[in-house]
Design a protein around this motif. Structure first.
Motif, PDB file in Angstrom:
ATOM      1  N   TRP A   8       0.826  -1.202   0.000  1.00  0.00           N
ATOM      2  CA  TRP A   8       0.000   0.000   0.000  1.00  0.00           C
ATOM      3  C   TRP A   8       0.862   1.255   0.000  1.00  0.00           C
ATOM      4  N   GLY A   9       1.951   1.179   0.727  1.00  0.00           N
ATOM      5  CA  GLY A   9       2.843   2.333   0.798  1.00  0.00           C
ATOM      6  C   GLY A   9       3.403   2.662  -0.586  1.00  0.00           C
ATOM      7  N   VAL A  10       3.860   1.617  -1.307  1.00  0.00           N
ATOM      8  CA  VAL A  10       4.404   1.802  -2.648  1.00  0.00           C
ATOM      9  C   VAL A  10       3.330   2.401  -3.553  1.00  0.00           C
ATOM     10  N   ALA A  11       2.121   1.866  -3.437  1.00  0.00           N
ATOM     11  CA  ALA A  11       1.028   2.322  -4.291  1.00  0.00           C
ATOM     12  C   ALA A  11       0.725   3.798  -4.031  1.00  0.00           C
ATOM     13  N   ILE A  12       0.716   4.147  -2.757  1.00  0.00           N
ATOM     14  CA  ILE A  12       0.415   5.541  -2.417  1.00  0.00           C
ATOM     15  C   ILE A  12       1.509   6.448  -2.968  1.00  0.00           C
ATOM     16  N   SER A  13       2.741   5.994  -2.804  1.00  0.00           N
ATOM     17  CA  SER A  13       3.860   6.777  -3.296  1.00  0.00           C
ATOM     18  C   SER A  13       3.735   7.004  -4.804  1.00  0.00           C
ATOM     19  N   ASP A  14       3.455   5.944  -5.534  1.00  0.00           N
ATOM     20  CA  ASP A  14       3.293   6.059  -6.990  1.00  0.00           C
ATOM     21  C   ASP A  14       2.174   7.009  -7.351  1.00  0.00           C
ATOM     22  N   ALA A  15       1.111   6.927  -6.590  1.00  0.00           N
ATOM     23  CA  ALA A  15      -0.090   7.676  -6.936  1.00  0.00           C
ATOM     24  C   ALA A  15       0.131   9.177  -6.839  1.00  0.00           C
ATOM     25  N   LEU A  16       1.114   9.553  -6.002  1.00  0.00           N
ATOM     26  CA  LEU A  16       1.292  10.985  -5.762  1.00  0.00           C
ATOM     27  C   LEU A  16       1.628  11.769  -7.032  1.00  0.00           C
ATOM     28  N   ASN A  17       2.301  11.115  -7.962  1.00  0.00           N
ATOM     29  CA  ASN A  17       2.672  11.800  -9.199  1.00  0.00           C
ATOM     30  C   ASN A  17       1.449  12.376  -9.913  1.00  0.00           C
ATOM     31  N   ALA A  18       0.347  11.668  -9.765  1.00  0.00           N
ATOM     32  CA  ALA A  18      -0.824  12.061 -10.541  1.00  0.00           C
ATOM     33  C   ALA A  18      -1.984  12.466  -9.658  1.00  0.00           C
ATOM     34  N   ILE A  19      -1.632  12.930  -8.477  1.00  0.00           N
ATOM     35  CA  ILE A  19      -2.700  13.129  -7.481  1.00  0.00           C
ATOM     36  C   ILE A  19      -3.763  14.124  -7.924  1.00  0.00           C
ATOM     37  N   ARG A  20      -3.348  15.147  -8.673  1.00  0.00           N
ATOM     38  CA  ARG A  20      -4.322  16.165  -9.040  1.00  0.00           C
ATOM     39  C   ARG A  20      -5.304  15.662 -10.083  1.00  0.00           C
ATOM     40  N   THR A  21      -4.769  14.997 -11.057  1.00  0.00           N
ATOM     41  CA  THR A  21      -5.632  14.597 -12.171  1.00  0.00           C
ATOM     42  C   THR A  21      -6.353  13.281 -11.926  1.00  0.00           C
ATOM     43  N   TYR A  22      -5.667  12.369 -11.251  1.00  0.00           N
ATOM     44  CA  TYR A  22      -6.298  11.059 -11.058  1.00  0.00           C
ATOM     45  C   TYR A  22      -6.299  10.665  -9.583  1.00  0.00           C
ATOM     46  N   PRO A  23      -7.070  11.350  -8.776  1.00  0.00           N
ATOM     47  CA  PRO A  23      -7.023  11.083  -7.323  1.00  0.00           C
ATOM     48  C   PRO A  23      -7.437   9.642  -6.969  1.00  0.00           C
ATOM     49  N   HIS A  24      -8.189   8.996  -7.854  1.00  0.00           N
ATOM     50  CA  HIS A  24      -8.648   7.648  -7.471  1.00  0.00           C
ATOM     51  C   HIS A  24      -7.488   6.690  -7.296  1.00  0.00           C
ATOM     52  N   ILE A  25      -6.387   6.951  -7.943  1.00  0.00           N
ATOM     53  CA  ILE A  25      -5.237   6.048  -7.810  1.00  0.00           C
ATOM     54  C   ILE A  25      -4.732   6.055  -6.370  1.00  0.00           C
ATOM     55  N   LEU A  26      -4.838   7.223  -5.778  1.00  0.00           N
ATOM     56  CA  LEU A  26      -4.418   7.352  -4.376  1.00  0.00           C
ATOM     57  C   LEU A  26      -5.502   6.844  -3.426  1.00  0.00           C
ATOM     58  N   LEU A  27      -6.740   7.110  -3.832  1.00  0.00           N
ATOM     59  CA  LEU A  27      -7.854   6.855  -2.923  1.00  0.00           C
ATOM     60  C   LEU A  27      -7.896   5.410  -2.415  1.00  0.00           C
ATOM     61  N   PHE A  28      -7.830   4.454  -3.352  1.00  0.00           N
ATOM     62  CA  PHE A  28      -8.116   3.080  -2.919  1.00  0.00           C
ATOM     63  C   PHE A  28      -7.079   2.485  -1.985  1.00  0.00           C
ATOM     64  N   PRO A  29      -5.780   2.579  -2.325  1.00  0.00           N
ATOM     65  CA  PRO A  29      -4.828   2.035  -1.351  1.00  0.00           C
ATOM     66  C   PRO A  29      -4.893   2.757  -0.004  1.00  0.00           C
ATOM     67  N   SER A  30      -5.107   4.076  -0.037  1.00  0.00           N
ATOM     68  CA  SER A  30      -5.180   4.803   1.239  1.00  0.00           C
ATOM     69  C   SER A  30      -6.371   4.331   2.056  1.00  0.00           C
ATOM     70  N   LEU A  31      -7.482   4.131   1.354  1.00  0.00           N
ATOM     71  CA  LEU A  31      -8.701   3.690   2.037  1.00  0.00           C
ATOM     72  C   LEU A  31      -8.462   2.356   2.730  1.00  0.00           C
ATOM     73  N   PHE A  32      -7.836   1.439   2.004  1.00  0.00           N
ATOM     74  CA  PHE A  32      -7.591   0.115   2.590  1.00  0.00           C
ATOM     75  C   PHE A  32      -6.644   0.223   3.775  1.00  0.00           C
ATOM     76  N   LEU A  33      -5.620   1.044   3.589  1.00  0.00           N
ATOM     77  CA  LEU A  33      -4.662   1.227   4.676  1.00  0.00           C
ATOM     78  C   LEU A  33      -5.372   1.752   5.924  1.00  0.00           C
ATOM     79  N   SER A  34      -6.191   2.784   5.730  1.00  0.00           N
ATOM     80  CA  SER A  34      -6.881   3.365   6.877  1.00  0.00           C
ATOM     81  C   SER A  34      -7.809   2.353   7.520  1.00  0.00           C
TER      82      SER A  34
END
Ligand SMILES: Nc1ncnc2c1ncn2[C@@H]1O[C@H](COP(=O)(O)OP(=O)(O)OP(=O)(O)O)[C@@H](O)[C@H]1O
Ligand SMILES: Nc1ncnc2c1ncn2[C@@H]1O[C@H](COP(=O)(O)OP(=O)(O)O)[C@@H](O)[C@H]1O
Ligand code: SF4
Ligand code: SF4
Ligand SMILES: [Mg+2]
Ligand SMILES: [Mg+2]
Lengths: 343, 307, 408
Positions: free
Chosen positions: B259-285
């Motif tokens: 999940w950490g790796v996924a979140i890290s990757d997702a940050l590159n595109a956080i503005r345009t594609y927030p869903h990439i960040l959303l799901f791993p973060s949700l599971f982590l939380s």
């Protein structure tokens, strides 16, 4: 010295009735609503207290002595405690229907209390003098230095040596007996008319107990207080009380003048208790025990609550609750009180 | 009055719940059973553990297959959570990512419990110079924040380019253990000190029981509960730390999935594609929340005052 | 000469007081400060004294739960403190302890069966594994509890019942000496009597010797053959029950006795009261000379310098050991001998079985419990027919431990 404070103290709004009666508890009931059910801690307790009198309340642990005291003081935790019925009249006024504010103002100047465990009843973070002085600051609006002076005076009164030097010390710097003296100083600070002492010496050595009981007796004499002495110690009661009420499972089962209670007990429970205490002045004594245990207060047995432990119990004891009635000079709640008294 | 008493105390009814033997643990279990939060957290944890053991049960997609033609897709029937910057299926990667978090969390909790527990018991039970020594060491480690310790350690011993997944997980567990045990040790020491003066311990000594026997059958059963509770709550913390280290690029690194790796990757595109960040973060939380809820429930159950 | 089973010689136990940042030793609490006495086989030696005078410490040192600072204990011919390893373990079988607090002396997570079986597990050769359950049940029966309750947990018993369990554990290995540290202090009077009677019965049956530590002088008088009075870590008077209670020669003993209230209102004001002023001095810094001189009503200048030894001094009739320079007998309590007085069995019983522990059991009717009890009765008692009904289901007290404080 004492007279000065008494005269400077505001005149009490409360006056005992013609025969000096201060307190009247009438058919008091207290319940605790807990997860395990309703514990009927007090089931119809009545007694009264006069000026200058010492009433002992005796009983095993869990018989409801402390709950009675706390109900009179108005310091029961409600909830879980509930007072479904009864009245506690102080100088004719019912404390239970009184507004809390008025009642709070009475704690200290009218009715006050001493607890068993002096260490945990004193606040460890304040000097003892400050805690005694608190009474004066709160109730009399005294300033700090006057309150300290009063504290010193009271500490001297309860015979704490070097009171002036020790007034700023903390509770842990005093021995158990001295802490109990400090508690007493706080309790008598505002010259209460009624003092409730809940096992004031149970945690203390006999030598200290003797000192404390002597001090209490002296103070009572001096101020004509009504004293309710709660204890399980039949020896202490014999030494100081005028009358005694014996409690069992939240009821008073016997009430008598002190001589009758010991010489002519009219309740099997009282007799059993007297047989079960070893006596310092006897040798070769056969010790006998009542046996069994007091009931769980969520399931008090039908009829006489004492019947499962009573060796005299008959069928009627399992169905009918014996009323507290006159037997000779005393009162007993036993169907066979006369037999007990005469046999 | 008389009647009500008679009614509530029917003869024979008296001893009903007396025959049933209840120890503190059983009492705790009884109150746990009634606790909704407990069951919710257990259900969640069950699902996560299943994910960790058997991810293919939840998805048939290969988390390692990147579809270059379909990157950063939004959720669809084909890709439930969409795809990430490299065209990996986010749902599959989130499922597979559970393993690292759960392994790290559970292992680190167990090892801290073990290490902290043993040292705490030794310090509390034997006292004297051993206690003084162990307590000082505990204090030193306690003073270093877990995250800081983790960053320092992982940065000083960086992973090789092709480090084995389990070696890296092992390293993360190791660092969490090294910096996580003091909490447990301190707690354990103080509960041992509370239990030790009890007269049943004296009685066992009077009978000539060996120290090991006293610890095993008298001290541990009575002193373990608080440590277990904290270890459970710590589990959530460890998962967060693992994710953080991976996020910083010093924990697990791609191609490992977490999940950490996924979140890290997702940050590159956080503005345009927030869903990439959303799901791993949700599971982590959710995972962290589940363990903290469980810890809370267990603590309440073991605390007689809450009953 | 009496048959001595345990002899303590000049026992000292000092605890260091740590102070300052470096936690250096800045002084010592002299908890036990030169105590010598002997315990005869089959007798009960009572030890009394105010709180903090070192009674419990003495008990723990005698058990070797703590190593003494110096001194020796000779147990049945063996020097106890020089033993180690397996001989010490063997010795432990012979000397056991019962604690004061029935709430902290039993492990709350173990069943009664486990608690009482622990001695057998630590000393596996005493009872073979197969026989342990039976042995435990026998022990429960001996202490008057229902053997069927072997699987219950401590919190399901009342204070008195727990104390019986503690006693069962104490006698499991059939020790020769049982040290009882305030075994009835936490119990209600109505329960206390039964536990005392039980202890007396067990003493007769098992030939035990007791060291009975208590602060209640009435209880100690009842149970003891001989009594030692302690003050600030020292034994200040030692004699038979009669010597201590009827002709005490030490001012401290006299003051203690005079402070005990007697449950007889007709005695009010008639008894001599010796009121001790002040508190017990700190055992870290005991007074010079006679330790009691700061509170003694008879103290002379000499007392501040000379430290009186515990030696035989005349007591009016004969002599017994007392540590006072001006030892003089003085009658504090007028004693009545009530050995021949019948007790009234209608109100209380000398029976030691705990009926309550049987009463709630469906398998064993209370009537049976009474009957069993009758058979095992040890004290001769002219008891009329039991008028206790046979169909009572006693209310069972299963109030959890937390709520049922001792004696509160
Ligand atoms: N481990 C210890 N460290 C330091 N001082 C101790 C220790 N144990 C006991 N003491 C001190 O030794 C003295 C004697 O204590 P002990 O417990 O033997 O008294 P006691 O006579 O049993 O009193 P009580 O009647 O209150 O049980 C006390 O002053 C106590 O504070
Ligand atoms: N806060 C409380 N909640 C529930 N039960 C209580 C509470 N306070 C007291 N009781 C119960 O009321 C009964 C009487 O208690 P108490 O008056 O303290 O007895 P004692 O006679 O020993 O002073 C006991 O059974 C006790 O458990
Ligand atoms: S009423 Fe019956 S049970 Fe109650 S005390 Fe009297 S004889 Fe005993
Ligand atoms: S020696 Fe002196 S101080 Fe000590 S007890 Fe005797 S008279 Fe009192
Ligand atoms: Mg009470
Ligand atoms: Mg003690």
């Amino acid at each position: 010295m004492t007279t000065t404070t008494t005269s400077s103290a505001p005149v009490s709004d409360y006056k005992p009735d013609a025969d000096g009666r201060l307190l009247e508890v009438d058919d008091l009931h207290v319940e605790f609503h807990t997860q395990e059910g309703v514990a009927k801690a007090i089931n119809g307790v009545s007694f009264d207290l006069h000026q200058g009198e010492t009433l002992a309340i005796l009983g095993e642990s869990g018989s409801g002595k402390s709950v009675t005291a706390q109900a009179v003081m108005g310091i029961l935790d409600m909830p879980p405690a509930v007072i479904p019925s009864g009245a506690i009249r102080y100088c004719g006024q019912d404390l239970l229907t009184m507004p809390e504010e008025q009642r709070r103002k009475m704690r200290g100047p009218e009715i006050s209390m001493i607890f068993q465990d002096a260490l945990s009843s004193l606040n460890p973070t304040f000097p003892v003098g400050w805690q005694i002085g608190e009474m004066f600051r709160q109730h009399r609006g005294m300033n700090k230095s006057d309150a300290y002076a009063q504290a010193v005076r009271l500490m001297e009164r309860v015979a704490i040596p070097a009171a002036k030097e020790r007034v700023k010390q903390y509770p842990h710097q005093f021995s158990g007996g001295m802490r109990q003296r400090i508690m007493i100083a706080m309790a008598i600070a505002l010259d209460p008319a009624v003092l409730i002492a809940d096992e004031p010496t149970t945690a203390l050595d006999v030598t200290v107990q003797a000192q404390i009981m002597a001090l209490l007796a002296e103070l009572q004499e001096e101020r004509q207080m009504g004293l309710i002495l709660i204890t399980h110690d039949l020896g202490v009661v014999a030494d100081v009380a005028d009358r005694a009420a014996v409690m069992y499972a939240g009821r008073i089962v016997a009430k008598a003048g002190i001589d009758d209670l010991y010489a002519r007990p009219a309740h099997p429970y009282t007799r059993g208790l007297l047989e079960s205490i070893p006596r310092l002045d006897q040798k070769g004594q056969t010790l006998a025990a009542i046996g069994g245990l007091p009931p769980n207060l969520t399931r008090i047995p039908a009829g006489c609550a004492f019947n499962p432990r009573c060796r005299m119990a008959q069928d009627v004891c399992r169905t009918d609750v014996p009323a507290l009635r006159d037997v000779g000079q005393q009162k007993s709640a036993c169907h066979f009180a006369e037999e007990v008294l005469n046999g | 009055m008389t009647d009500t008493i008679a009614a509530t105390v029917a003869p024979g009814a008296a001893g009903d719940d007396v025959g049933e033997a209840r120890s503190l643990t059983q009492d705790a279990w009884r109150s746990l059973k009634k606790n909704k939060m407990f069951w919710i957290s257990v259900a969640l944890i069950g699902v996560f553990v299943l994910m960790a053991i058997w991810p293919s049960l939840f998805t048939s997609k290969d988390p390692g297959f990147g579809d270059i033609n379909n990157v950063r897709a939004t959720p669809s029937a084909e890709h439930w959570f969409g795809t990430d910057t490299q065209g990996y299926d986010i749902y599959a990667r989130t499922i597979y990512g559970a393993r690292a978090s759960i392994i790290v969390g559970i292992l680190a909790s167990l090892t801290t419990l073990l290490l902290g527990g043993v040292l705490g018991v030794l310090a509390g039970f034997y006292g004297g110079w051993l206690d003084a020594l162990l307590s000082r060491i505990t204090d030193i480690f306690y003073a270093i924040p877990l995250i800081l310790g983790g960053i320092l350690f992982m940065a000083s011993f960086p992973n090789g380019a092709n480090s084995n997944y389990f070696v890296v997980v092992g390293k993360v567990v190791l660092v969490l253990t090294v910096f996580g045990w003091p909490t447990i040790a301190r707690l354990m020491r103080s509960s041992v000190l509370q239990v030790k003066p009890n007269e049943y311990v004296l009685a066992a000594r009077a009978l000539g029981a060996s120290p090991w026997r006293i610890i095993r059958s008298h001290i541990l059963p009575n002193a373990l509960a608080p440590a277990i509770v904290v270890a459970t709550i710590n589990l959530g913390v460890f998962i967060v730390v693992e994710a953080t280290l991976s996020f910083l690029g010093i924990g697990l690194t791609p191609p490992a999935i977490s999940w950490g790796v996924a979140i890290s990757d997702a940050l590159n595109a956080i503005r345009t594609y927030p869903h990439i960040l959303l799901f791993p973060s949700l599971f982590l939380s959710l995972a962290v929340l589940a363990f903290i809820l469980l810890g809370d429930a267990v603590r309440d159950a073991f605390d007689p005052k809450s009953r | 000469m009496a048959d001595v089973i345990l002899k303590a010689d000049d026992l000292f136990k000092h605890y260091p007081i740590k102070g300052g940042v470096l936690r250096r030793t800045v002084g010592h609490v002299r908890a036990v400060d030169g105590v010598s006495f002997e315990l005869n086989r089959g007798e009960t030696l009572g030890i009394v004294g105010e709180s903090g005078c070192g009674k419990s410490t003495l008990g723990r040192v005698l058990m070797r739960l703590e190593e003494p600072t110096s001194g020796t204990v000779n147990f049945d011919g063996v020097d106890m403190f020089s033993q180690s390893g397996s001989t010490m373990r063997k010795l432990r079988r012979d000397i056991q302890i019962v604690f004061q607090d029935p709430y902290t002396s039993l492990n709350p997570r173990k069943t009664v069966g486990d608690i009482i079986a622990e001695p057998f597990e630590i000393h596996p050769d005493v009872v073979p594994k197969g026989g342990r359950k039976k042995a435990v049940q026998e022990l429960l029966e001996m202490v008057g509890l229902n053997p069927e309750h072997i699987n219950r947990y401590p919190h399901q018993f009342s204070g008195g019942q727990r104390q019986r369990i503690g006693i069962a554990r104490g006698i499991a290995l059939r020790p020769k000496v049982l040290i009882c540290d305030e075994p009835v202090s936490a119990l209600d009077v109505s329960v206390q009597a039964q536990v005392i009677n039980l202890m007396e019965k067990l003493q007769d049956e098992l030939g035990l010797s007791y060291i009975f530590i208590a602060h209640d002088l009435s209880v100690v008088r009842h149970i003891s053959d001989r009594v030692g009075v302690m003050y600030l870590g020292r034994m200040v008077e030692l004699g038979t029950e009669e010597e201590i209670y009827q002709r005490p020669t030490h001012p401290y003993t006299q003051a203690l006795l005079s402070a005990v209230p007697v449950p007889d209102p007709t005695m009010r004001g008639k008894r001599e009261q010796i009121v001790l002023t002040g508190d017990v001095p700190s055992p870290a810094n005991p007074p010079s000379g006679c330790r009691f001189h700061t509170r003694c009503f008879k103290a002379q200048d000499r007392c501040k310098v000379d430290d009186p030894e515990l030696i035989a001094r005349p007591d009016g009739v004969a002599e017994h050991r007392s540590a006072c320079l001006f030892a003089e007998p003085r009658v504090i309590v007028e004693t009545t001998d009530v050995t021949d007085v019948e007790h009234d069995s209608r109100f209380a019983t000398t029976e030691v079985v705990d009926f309550d522990d049987f009463a709630d059991d469906s398998g064993l009717m209370p009537a049976d419990a009474f009957a069993t009890a009758d058979r095992s009765q040890s004290v001769d008692e002219t008891e009329g027919p039991l008028d206790r009904p046979s169909n009572t289901h006693g209310p069972v007290d299963d109030e959890p431990l937390e709520k049922r404080g001792p004696r509160v």
